[in-house]
Design a protein around this motif. Sequence first.
Motif, PDB file in Angstrom:
ATOM      1  N   THR A 165       0.812  -1.220   0.000  1.00 58.02           N
ATOM      2  CA  THR A 165       0.000   0.000   0.000  1.00 58.02           C
ATOM      3  C   THR A 165       0.844   1.267   0.000  1.00 58.02           C
ATOM      4  O   THR A 165       0.308   2.358  -0.188  1.00 58.02           O
ATOM      5  CB  THR A 165      -0.945   0.049   1.219  1.00 58.02           C
ATOM      6  N   LEU A 166       2.134   1.127   0.223  1.00 54.27           N
ATOM      7  CA  LEU A 166       3.015   2.295   0.286  1.00 54.27           C
ATOM      8  C   LEU A 166       3.443   2.697  -1.122  1.00 54.27           C
ATOM      9  O   LEU A 166       3.588   1.853  -2.007  1.00 54.27           O
ATOM     10  CB  LEU A 166       4.246   1.987   1.153  1.00 54.27           C
ATOM     11  N   ASN A 167       3.680   3.955  -1.313  1.00 57.06           N
ATOM     12  CA  ASN A 167       4.053   4.481  -2.624  1.00 57.06           C
ATOM     13  C   ASN A 167       5.572   4.392  -2.807  1.00 57.06           C
ATOM     14  O   ASN A 167       6.261   5.401  -2.828  1.00 57.06           O
ATOM     15  CB  ASN A 167       3.559   5.922  -2.770  1.00 57.06           C
ATOM     16  N   ILE A 168       6.059   3.157  -2.911  1.00 58.95           N
ATOM     17  CA  ILE A 168       7.484   2.922  -3.103  1.00 58.95           C
ATOM     18  C   ILE A 168       7.648   2.206  -4.446  1.00 58.95           C
ATOM     19  O   ILE A 168       7.034   1.153  -4.661  1.00 58.95           O
ATOM     20  CB  ILE A 168       8.083   2.070  -1.963  1.00 58.95           C
ATOM     21  N   PRO A 169       8.455   2.767  -5.346  1.00 58.53           N
ATOM     22  CA  PRO A 169       8.597   2.143  -6.670  1.00 58.53           C
ATOM     23  C   PRO A 169       9.331   0.810  -6.605  1.00 58.53           C
ATOM     24  O   PRO A 169      10.084   0.551  -5.662  1.00 58.53           O
ATOM     25  CB  PRO A 169       9.419   3.167  -7.453  1.00 58.53           C
ATOM     26  N   ARG A 170       9.058  -0.032  -7.610  1.00 59.26           N
ATOM     27  CA  ARG A 170       9.761  -1.309  -7.732  1.00 59.26           C
ATOM     28  C   ARG A 170      10.541  -1.308  -9.037  1.00 59.26           C
ATOM     29  O   ARG A 170      10.200  -0.621  -9.985  1.00 59.26           O
ATOM     30  CB  ARG A 170       8.786  -2.480  -7.725  1.00 59.26           C
ATOM     31  N   LYS A 171      11.568  -2.120  -9.079  1.00 59.37           N
ATOM     32  CA  LYS A 171      12.361  -2.295 -10.297  1.00 59.37           C
ATOM     33  C   LYS A 171      11.991  -3.627 -10.918  1.00 59.37           C
ATOM     34  O   LYS A 171      11.553  -4.543 -10.226  1.00 59.37           O
ATOM     35  CB  LYS A 171      13.847  -2.250  -9.972  1.00 59.37           C
ATOM     36  N   GLU A 172      12.179  -3.723 -12.231  1.00 60.78           N
ATOM     37  CA  GLU A 172      11.910  -4.962 -12.956  1.00 60.78           C
ATOM     38  C   GLU A 172      13.231  -5.632 -13.313  1.00 60.78           C
ATOM     39  O   GLU A 172      14.136  -4.989 -13.830  1.00 60.78           O
ATOM     40  CB  GLU A 172      11.140  -4.672 -14.241  1.00 60.78           C
ATOM     41  N   LEU A 173      13.308  -6.904 -13.026  1.00 58.99           N
ATOM     42  CA  LEU A 173      14.450  -7.723 -13.426  1.00 58.99           C
ATOM     43  C   LEU A 173      13.871  -8.997 -14.014  1.00 58.99           C
ATOM     44  O   LEU A 173      13.534  -9.935 -13.277  1.00 58.99           O
ATOM     45  CB  LEU A 173      15.357  -8.025 -12.231  1.00 58.99           C
ATOM     46  N   GLY A 174      13.689  -9.004 -15.320  1.00 56.31           N
ATOM     47  CA  GLY A 174      12.978 -10.104 -15.954  1.00 56.31           C
ATOM     48  C   GLY A 174      11.549 -10.117 -15.449  1.00 56.31           C
ATOM     49  O   GLY A 174      10.856  -9.113 -15.491  1.00 56.31           O
ATOM     50  N   ALA A 175      11.113 -11.255 -14.936  1.00 61.63           N
ATOM     51  CA  ALA A 175       9.755 -11.384 -14.405  1.00 61.63           C
ATOM     52  C   ALA A 175       9.658 -10.948 -12.938  1.00 61.63           C
ATOM     53  O   ALA A 175       8.568 -10.862 -12.400  1.00 61.63           O
ATOM     54  CB  ALA A 175       9.279 -12.824 -14.551  1.00 61.63           C
TER      55      ALA A 175
END
Length: 81
Positions: A32-42
């Motif tokens: 629920t927090l507004n913290i971005p995620r990174k993509e590494l493949g799937a």
Amino acid sequence: MTARAGITFVPRLLPAPEAAAYLGVSASKLATLNIPRKELGAKRLYDRLDLDAYASELPYEGDSQGDEDAAACDRAFGITR
């Protein structure tokens, strides 16, 4: 043996359960927090630097910014008083 068996430091990129533990919140709260995620493949991973930045921006309890900021911090971590 897994690749992480000998790691004695916090990795830079963390999956949700480890990122939540790093911040001291539940995985459902982390979502629920507004913290971005990174993509590494799937994979979708949280950058430890983003987690640190989020935590650094939270106000301190009793800070001169007022009671509403403290209440917002409590809400961010799911604390009710």
